[in-house]
Every structure is written in structure tokens, then in C-alpha cells.
Design a protein around this motif. Structure first.
Motif, PDB file in Angstrom:
ATOM      1  N   VAL A 252       0.833  -1.204   0.000  1.00  0.00           N
ATOM      2  CA  VAL A 252       0.000   0.000   0.000  1.00  0.00           C
ATOM      3  C   VAL A 252       0.866   1.252   0.000  1.00  0.00           C
ATOM      4  O   VAL A 252       0.671   2.172  -0.800  1.00  0.00           O
ATOM      5  N   TYR A 253       1.860   1.280   0.870  1.00  0.00           N
ATOM      6  CA  TYR A 253       2.658   2.496   0.993  1.00  0.00           C
ATOM      7  C   TYR A 253       3.614   2.699  -0.170  1.00  0.00           C
ATOM      8  O   TYR A 253       3.986   3.838  -0.470  1.00  0.00           O
ATOM      9  N   ARG A 254       3.977   1.627  -0.840  1.00  0.00           N
ATOM     10  CA  ARG A 254       4.762   1.826  -2.068  1.00  0.00           C
ATOM     11  C   ARG A 254       3.903   2.503  -3.143  1.00  0.00           C
ATOM     12  O   ARG A 254       4.396   3.340  -3.915  1.00  0.00           O
ATOM     13  N   SER A 255       2.615   2.161  -3.189  1.00  0.00           N
ATOM     14  CA  SER A 255       1.738   2.839  -4.153  1.00  0.00           C
ATOM     15  C   SER A 255       1.518   4.293  -3.750  1.00  0.00           C
ATOM     16  O   SER A 255       1.388   5.171  -4.606  1.00  0.00           O
ATOM     17  N   TRP A 256       1.485   4.573  -2.469  1.00  0.00           N
ATOM     18  CA  TRP A 256       1.371   5.958  -1.999  1.00  0.00           C
ATOM     19  C   TRP A 256       2.617   6.755  -2.379  1.00  0.00           C
ATOM     20  O   TRP A 256       2.528   7.918  -2.769  1.00  0.00           O
ATOM     21  N   ARG A 257       3.790   6.137  -2.242  1.00  0.00           N
ATOM     22  CA  ARG A 257       5.034   6.830  -2.578  1.00  0.00           C
ATOM     23  C   ARG A 257       5.031   7.248  -4.040  1.00  0.00           C
ATOM     24  O   ARG A 257       5.560   8.324  -4.390  1.00  0.00           O
ATOM     25  N   GLU A 258       4.458   6.447  -4.897  1.00  0.00           N
ATOM     26  CA  GLU A 258       4.373   6.830  -6.308  1.00  0.00           C
ATOM     27  C   GLU A 258       3.576   8.122  -6.465  1.00  0.00           C
ATOM     28  O   GLU A 258       3.922   8.986  -7.271  1.00  0.00           O
ATOM     29  N   VAL A 259       2.518   8.267  -5.686  1.00  0.00           N
ATOM     30  CA  VAL A 259       1.749   9.516  -5.716  1.00  0.00           C
ATOM     31  C   VAL A 259       2.574  10.657  -5.146  1.00  0.00           C
ATOM     32  O   VAL A 259       2.635  11.755  -5.732  1.00  0.00           O
ATOM     33  N   PHE A 260       3.233  10.440  -4.013  1.00  0.00           N
ATOM     34  CA  PHE A 260       4.036  11.495  -3.398  1.00  0.00           C
ATOM     35  C   PHE A 260       5.094  12.014  -4.360  1.00  0.00           C
ATOM     36  O   PHE A 260       5.389  13.209  -4.408  1.00  0.00           O
ATOM     37  N   ASN A 261       5.656  11.099  -5.155  1.00  0.00           N
ATOM     38  CA  ASN A 261       6.737  11.487  -6.062  1.00  0.00           C
ATOM     39  C   ASN A 261       6.245  12.177  -7.334  1.00  0.00           C
ATOM     40  O   ASN A 261       7.047  12.643  -8.137  1.00  0.00           O
ATOM     41  N   GLU A 262       4.940  12.252  -7.503  1.00  0.00           N
ATOM     42  CA  GLU A 262       4.391  13.012  -8.621  1.00  0.00           C
ATOM     43  C   GLU A 262       4.544  14.517  -8.409  1.00  0.00           C
ATOM     44  O   GLU A 262       4.421  15.306  -9.354  1.00  0.00           O
ATOM     45  N   TYR A 263       4.833  14.916  -7.163  1.00  0.00           N
ATOM     46  CA  TYR A 263       4.895  16.329  -6.817  1.00  0.00           C
ATOM     47  C   TYR A 263       6.350  16.774  -6.664  1.00  0.00           C
ATOM     48  O   TYR A 263       7.243  15.968  -6.412  1.00  0.00           O
ATOM     49  N   ASP A 264       6.570  18.067  -6.830  1.00  0.00           N
ATOM     50  CA  ASP A 264       7.912  18.636  -6.748  1.00  0.00           C
ATOM     51  C   ASP A 264       7.910  19.779  -5.740  1.00  0.00           C
ATOM     52  O   ASP A 264       7.289  20.810  -5.990  1.00  0.00           O
ATOM     53  N   PRO A 265       8.565  19.596  -4.590  1.00  0.00           N
ATOM     54  CA  PRO A 265       9.308  18.406  -4.183  1.00  0.00           C
ATOM     55  C   PRO A 265       8.359  17.274  -3.782  1.00  0.00           C
ATOM     56  O   PRO A 265       7.185  17.528  -3.503  1.00  0.00           O
ATOM     57  N   PRO A 266       8.859  16.049  -3.731  1.00  0.00           N
ATOM     58  CA  PRO A 266       8.005  14.937  -3.309  1.00  0.00           C
ATOM     59  C   PRO A 266       7.446  15.173  -1.913  1.00  0.00           C
ATOM     60  O   PRO A 266       8.087  15.796  -1.062  1.00  0.00           O
ATOM     61  N   LEU A 267       6.246  14.676  -1.675  1.00  0.00           N
ATOM     62  CA  LEU A 267       5.644  14.812  -0.360  1.00  0.00           C
ATOM     63  C   LEU A 267       6.322  13.866   0.631  1.00  0.00           C
ATOM     64  O   LEU A 267       6.858  12.822   0.256  1.00  0.00           O
ATOM     65  N   MET A 268       6.298  14.277   1.907  1.00  0.00           N
ATOM     66  CA  MET A 268       6.801  13.397   2.963  1.00  0.00           C
ATOM     67  C   MET A 268       5.625  12.717   3.632  1.00  0.00           C
ATOM     68  O   MET A 268       4.457  13.111   3.465  1.00  0.00           O
ATOM     69  N   ALA A 269       5.910  11.686   4.407  1.00  0.00           N
ATOM     70  CA  ALA A 269       4.886  11.042   5.222  1.00  0.00           C
ATOM     71  C   ALA A 269       5.555  10.382   6.411  1.00  0.00           C
ATOM     72  O   ALA A 269       6.727   9.997   6.349  1.00  0.00           O
ATOM     73  N   VAL A 270       4.812  10.270   7.491  1.00  0.00           N
ATOM     74  CA  VAL A 270       5.314   9.605   8.692  1.00  0.00           C
ATOM     75  C   VAL A 270       4.232   8.660   9.187  1.00  0.00           C
ATOM     76  O   VAL A 270       3.055   9.006   9.254  1.00  0.00           O
ATOM     77  N   ALA A 271       4.627   7.435   9.492  1.00  0.00           N
ATOM     78  CA  ALA A 271       3.694   6.390   9.923  1.00  0.00           C
ATOM     79  C   ALA A 271       3.524   6.414  11.428  1.00  0.00           C
ATOM     80  O   ALA A 271       4.502   6.529  12.177  1.00  0.00           O
ATOM     81  N   GLU A 272       2.284   6.284  11.875  1.00  0.00           N
ATOM     82  CA  GLU A 272       2.024   6.052  13.289  1.00  0.00           C
ATOM     83  C   GLU A 272       1.866   4.559  13.511  1.00  0.00           C
ATOM     84  O   GLU A 272       1.021   3.914  12.890  1.00  0.00           O
ATOM     85  N   THR A 273       2.686   3.999  14.372  1.00  0.00           N
ATOM     86  CA  THR A 273       2.527   2.616  14.785  1.00  0.00           C
ATOM     87  C   THR A 273       2.900   2.519  16.253  1.00  0.00           C
ATOM     88  O   THR A 273       3.998   2.912  16.643  1.00  0.00           O
ATOM     89  N   TRP A 274       1.976   2.020  17.065  1.00  0.00           N
ATOM     90  CA  TRP A 274       2.201   1.932  18.505  1.00  0.00           C
ATOM     91  C   TRP A 274       2.730   0.565  18.927  1.00  0.00           C
ATOM     92  O   TRP A 274       2.923   0.318  20.113  1.00  0.00           O
ATOM     93  N   SER A 275       2.927  -0.342  17.994  1.00  0.00           N
ATOM     94  CA  SER A 275       3.462  -1.645  18.376  1.00  0.00           C
ATOM     95  C   SER A 275       4.888  -1.467  18.887  1.00  0.00           C
ATOM     96  O   SER A 275       5.566  -0.495  18.543  1.00  0.00           O
ATOM     97  N   PRO A 276       5.357  -2.378  19.728  1.00  0.00           N
ATOM     98  CA  PRO A 276       6.708  -2.215  20.290  1.00  0.00           C
ATOM     99  C   PRO A 276       7.755  -2.079  19.187  1.00  0.00           C
ATOM    100  O   PRO A 276       7.739  -2.818  18.196  1.00  0.00           O
ATOM    101  N   ALA A 277       8.641  -1.103  19.341  1.00  0.00           N
ATOM    102  CA  ALA A 277       9.668  -0.872  18.329  1.00  0.00           C
ATOM    103  C   ALA A 277      10.536  -2.120  18.168  1.00  0.00           C
ATOM    104  O   ALA A 277      10.970  -2.737  19.141  1.00  0.00           O
ATOM    105  N   ASN A 278      10.758  -2.500  16.929  1.00  0.00           N
ATOM    106  CA  ASN A 278      11.563  -3.668  16.620  1.00  0.00           C
ATOM    107  C   ASN A 278      12.125  -3.478  15.219  1.00  0.00           C
ATOM    108  O   ASN A 278      11.944  -2.429  14.591  1.00  0.00           O
TER     109      ASN A 278
END
Length: 569
Positions: A252-278
Motif C-alpha cells: 500500500v505504501y509503495r503505491s502511496w510513494r508513487e503519488v508522493f513522487n508526482e509532486y515537486d518536491p516529493p511529499l513526505m509522510a510519517v507512519a504512526e505505529t504503537w506496536s513495540p519498536a523492533n
């Protein structure tokens, strides 16, 4: 000409990668500033305070949801992903906000909530009006029950079953409130819809997205559904869980990155995940996916040198092992989901924050001065770490958690779904105090939607803005130095030795941060030729004050403004 091309390349690169070391200020719109006097914060209120944020010295703002919503979960139940809640303003108000922010050099990040919609979303209304097995229901997760019971033992994060039964007998999945039905990300229509939502907001100038519950989108929906009695804080950390952190989410997020890269500069994104860091946490930060992922380990750490050091080491190693220099670490101490760290850090190590809140902050009674000392030191340490820092509105004022909110005013679904056994997150969402007086301390012209405590008059912006020893002045200086010191933008990180109570590290060139976790002074002899840039407590050259931090320049090249050296009040 070659020099000009190189200069333009460097400018473009810096603009593209702004998020790697940015200081991002989270705005909870309903609690930031009320421009129309209805007691609830709004988008024009945010726009009216952009000068304050520019003066504070942040690089970007992150807007929690402002979409149309019945507010079953504070706006994280979205009924229209391409609109603005009329209580918060209009789409034109949002466009004015973005344009105004950009004029002031501020980037704009917005929340995207893809795991679930509101139960008031047109899709879900159509699903309820359609028969089992219909395309309308396939956008969500509907299943038949088992002998009158839910299809599985899946649990809601807000308490109780993650299944709700509808009139025709089927059940739908909601990992949060029953007003937040989970989407079926195996459905191509769902995936295409969110790509269009991303483009809708990108076309209106946003610079990036914070992805809510990023690890939950793809679920194992093969029959028979598997039970999963645990929440995502106790996962098998290998991608095998039926609900969380499955490998398919990265497609899913690889397909989102393709959209982000359509823009100049590319858009950033940050994931929220509360699972224990690993080791899997940082997969979301790969350059062909989102680029950043929240690691909440620092926020979860107890107040001790070893806990903080272990957390930082693991986070730096995890980020580098997966994304290397293509991504960046994220650091956060407070947010709209946890008690404010000016209170949380003052709790004894064995104390439960949930129990403390349930006692209205009376058991145990915390030492607020201790909380302010620890919060100041932790913030100074966080801002010196490599990567980006996320601040939560009001922490620059030293706001405490409002633990004494009356039960009848609580709005967090956690309070209601837990049967009153968990007080919830309202205490960190109390509207900000801007002035020393007025019906809502300058938040608006009427009382705010959550009651503000009287002692916030002395924590207001007005009370602090001209006080060089205030927490607000402390934050301004810290952010000014972070912006101006090359070491705090891109310098290499290294640990240094010190007393057992001290955490000490350097950033090149010529920068050192030292933190004393002990409640007593600890010997600390600064390297020869160094000088104090900023400290959260008194520095005498021989000792580091109790529960304090200091920034040092290891040479005398820079002439930088100084904080008085007292603990910010």
C-alpha cells in the motif's frame, strides 16, 4: 555557471529533504484557538496564531483531523475525507491557512486516517442499506457471527469487542470505537479512493501526511478468521499477526510513494505505529515507502539514564539498518494520545498513568517542580538528537496534564467503552491558554469545550512571552540554536563517557549534550575551551544540576545568545 548549478542543486536537495531534521509542531485544531467564539478551536484560529509559531521557531505544523466528523473519537472518525468540518471552517479557510503558513516558511502536514471511516461516511451508510455479500459491504469487514457471538475474539483498543452487530445479524469490525468501522484494504476501490484523497490535499499545497494507525490497514481476512486476543502492544514481532504489521501493508505504501513522487518536491509522510519498536518498525521508513515512522520508545521510557540511552541506541540502530541515511529518526515526548510529559515524567516509576488519572491526580500527588525539571531536560536532550522532533501544542508552555477533569465533561470514547475504568485522553486535549484572563484564557470569547484549570493563567503565552526565564523562552532559544548550529542539523552522533547518572553525547562539529537523571548534583567537568550554549538548570563548571541538561560548544567560534541558566518556570 557550474557553481550556480551546484548551488541550485543544493537548495533543491535541502528543500526536498526538509523533513529529515525538521521540528514539527502538532496542532489539535479543536483545542488550539477559537476564532468564531463557539468554544471550539477552528482553522481561522490556527491561521491567526501562525506568527506565534514562526516566532517559536518550528519548521512545520501537523494538523490533527479537521474533516467532517460526528466526533465519536475526536475527529479520527472521518465522514468526508475531502472536506472541512463546518464547526472548524471551510475548505477556503484551509487553503488560506496553507498559503499563510507557506508565506511564513512553515510546512503543513495533515493527518490521513485510512484504517477506518466514520459510521456516518456515505460508504458505510450504503453498506448498512445493502445485503450481505454486496460490493458495498465488501469495502468494510462484515462477517457472520458464531452462534450469536462475534466472528472472533478481536478486541477494540477502546475496550470491549472489536465487532458490532447490525440489524440483519451480520457483524462489522471496528478496532476502535463502534463509530469507526474498519475498511477492507483488500478491496481495490478502497485503495484507489485513498490515492485520490492524497492527490486532493496535495493539490491544495500540503507538504506531507501523518498516517494514522499505519500498521493496521492490511488484515488476514482469509476464512476462517483467526482469533487474536492481544492488542498490538503485545504482537509476535514477525508479521504473522492477523491484524497488525502485516507484510501486505508495505505494498500500500509503495503505491502511496508513487503519488508522493508526482509532486515537486516529493511529499513526505510519517507512519504512526504503537506496536513495540523492533526491526520491522523501520520498514515503513524505507525511501520507497513513507520515509519516516514514529518510534514512541522515548515517550514510553521511564526517567532513567539507562532507559533513555537504550532507547536512543535501539532507535538509531533500527533506522540505519533499514533505511540508512535515506530516512530519519523521529523523536516525540507528548501527543494528543498520552498524558503530557511535564506530568508523566514526575510519576514514580512504578505508578500507572491510567490509575493516576482515575484518581484525578491525587494518588500519587506529583511534584510539579520535578515534572518541569525533567520535562525541560528531556526536551533539550530530544532536540539535540539526530532526526526530526515532533512537539505537541502547549508543551512549550510547560502545560501539565489536566487530571482533574470532571467525569460528566469527558468525551474520549475510551472512558465510555472501558466502563469508566480508564479516564482517557481528554486531559492532554484541554484548549490552550493564550492570555492571563478572559472566559477561556484567550482561547476564544466563550468558555472552552473542555474546562481549563485556573493555574493555567500563569502558564499562558501572555504570562511567559516576555519572561526570559520561562519555559516558552527556553523553547525559543533551544529551537533557535537547533536551527543555527550545523551540528544539530546534520552532525554525526557519538556517545561519550560520564558518571553513571549522566547521559552524554556529541554531534559534530564541536557540540555536546549532557543530561543528569539524578535528583542531586553530579560532577561534570566540561571539556577545556567549551562554553555553555543553553541549560535547563544552573551550571557552575564542576557539577550538573539535578535533573537537568546542558548544551555545550566545544570551541569558542560561535557567539550565540544564552538562557539565564535557571530552571524554566
Amino acid at each position: 555557471m557550474i557553481e550556480m548549478l551546484l548551488e541550485n542543486h543544493n537548495i533543491r536537495e535541502a528543500k526536498t529533504d526538509w523533513w529529515k531534521d525538521a521540528v514539527v509542531y502538532q496542532i489539535y485544531p479543536r483545542s488550539f484557538a477559537d476564532a468564531n467564539g463557539d468554544g471550539m478551536g477552528d482553522l481561522p484560529g490556527v491561521t491567526s496564531k501562525l506568527a506565534y509559531l514562526q516566532d517559536l521557531g518550528v519548521d512545520a505544523i501537523w494538523m490533527s483531523p479537521f474533516y467532517p466528523s460526528p466526533l465519536a473519537d475526536g475527529g479520527y472518525d472521518v465522514s468526508d475525507y475531502c472536506g472541512v468540518d463546518t464547526r472548524l471552517g471551510t475548505l477556503e479557510d484551509f487553503e488560506v491557512l496553507v498559503e499563510s503558513a507557506h508565506r511564513r516558511g512553515l510546512k503543513v502536514i495533515i493527518d490521513i486516517v485510512p484504517n477506518h471511516t466514520s459510521s456516518e461516511h456515505p460508504w458505510f451508510r450504503k453498506a448498512l442499506a445493502s445485503p450481505p455479500g454486496s460490493p458495498e459491504r465488501d469495502r468494510y469487514i462484515f462477517r457472520d457471527g458464531k452462534g450469536g457471538q462475534p466472528p472472533t475474539d478481536w478486541q477494540s483498543h477502546f475496550g470491549g469487542s472489536a465487532w458490532e452487530q447490525v440489524a440483519d445479524g451480520q457483524w462489522y469490525c471496528h478496532l476502535f470505537d463502534k463509530g469507526q468501522p474498519d475498511l477492507n484494504w483488500g478491496n481495490g476501490e478502497v485503495r484507489a479512493y485513498f490515492l485520490s484523497v492524497l492527490r486532493f490535499w496535495a493539490d491544495r499545497g500540503v507538504d506531507g501526511f501523518r498516517v494514522d494507525v499505519a500498521h493496521s490497514l492490511v488484515k488476514d481476512l482469509s476464512e476462517p478468521l483467526r482469533d487474536q486476543p492481544k492488542l498490538d502492544r503485545a504482537l509476535p514481532l514477525d508479521g504473522s499477526d492477523p491484524l497488525y504489521d502485516r507484510d501486505g501493508v508495505h505494498e500500500v505504501y509503495r503505491s502511496w510513494r508513487e503519488v508522493f513522487n508526482e509532486y515537486d518536491p516529493p511529499l513526505m509522510a510519517v507512519a504512526e505505529t504503537w506496536s513495540p519498536a523492533n526491526s520491522r518498525t523501520f520498514l515503513y521508513a524505507r525511501p520507497d515507502e513513507l520515509g519516516q515512522v514514529f518510534d514512541f520508545s522515548l515517550l514510553k521510557s521511564s526517567w532513567s539514564r539507562d532507559s533513555y540511552r537504550d532507547t536512543i541506541k535501539a532507535s538509531l540502530a533500527g533506522q540505519h539498518s533499514i533505511a540508512g541515511h535515506a530516512g530519519s529518526n523521529t523523536w516525540v515526548l507528548s501527543s494528543h494520545d498520552v498524558p503530557r510529559h511535564a506530568s508523566r515524567l514526575a510519576l514514580p516509576a512504578e505508578a500507572s498513568a491510567d490509575d493516576w488519572l482515575l484518581s484525578d491526580g491525587l494518588h500519587p500527588v506529583i511534584d510539579e517542580d520535578c515534572g518541569q525539571r525533567r520535562a525541560s531536560a528531556a526536551t533539550l536532550m530530544m532536540l539535540a538528537l539526530p532526526g526530526s522532533a515532533y512537539l505537541y501544542q502547549g508543551e512549550e508552555l510547560g502545560l501539565r496534564e489536566v487530571s482533574e477533569l470532571r467525569r460528566e465533561t469527558l468525551q474520549d470514547p475510551v472512558w465510555h467503552r472501558s466502563g469508566g475504568t480508564v479516564k482517557g485522553r481528554d486531559g492532554c486535549r484541554v484548549p490552550l491558554p493564550w492570555t492571563k484572563g478572559g472566559p477561556s484564557f484567550g482561547f476564544g470569547s466563550k468558555p472552552a469545550w473542555l474546562e481549563q484549570p485556573d493555574d493555567w493563567a500563569d502558564r499562558s503565552v501572555e504570562a511567559q512571552v516576555n519572561d526570559p526565564g520561562s519555559m516558552l523562552s527556553f523553547y525559543k532559544l533551544a529551537l533557535q540554536h537547533r536551527r543555527n548550529l550545523p551540528a544539530l542539523r546534520s552532525g554525526e552522533f557519538a556517545w561519550e563517557t560520564g558518571a553513571p547518572e549522566l547521559l552524554v553525547f556529541t554531534r559534530s562539529p564541536a557540540f555536546m549534550c549532557a543530561v543528569n537523571f539524578a535528583p542531586y548534583p553530579v560532577p561534570f567537568e566540561a571539556p577545556g575551551g567549551s562554553r555553555v550554549v543553553l541549560s535547563s538548570g544552573p551550571v557552575d563548571g564542576q557539577y550538573l544540576a539535578p535533573e537537568s541538561a546542558v548544551w555545550l560548544i566545544l570551541d569558542s567560534a560561535a557567539d550565540l545568545p544564552r538562557h539565564p541558566g535557571d530552571v524554566p518556570s
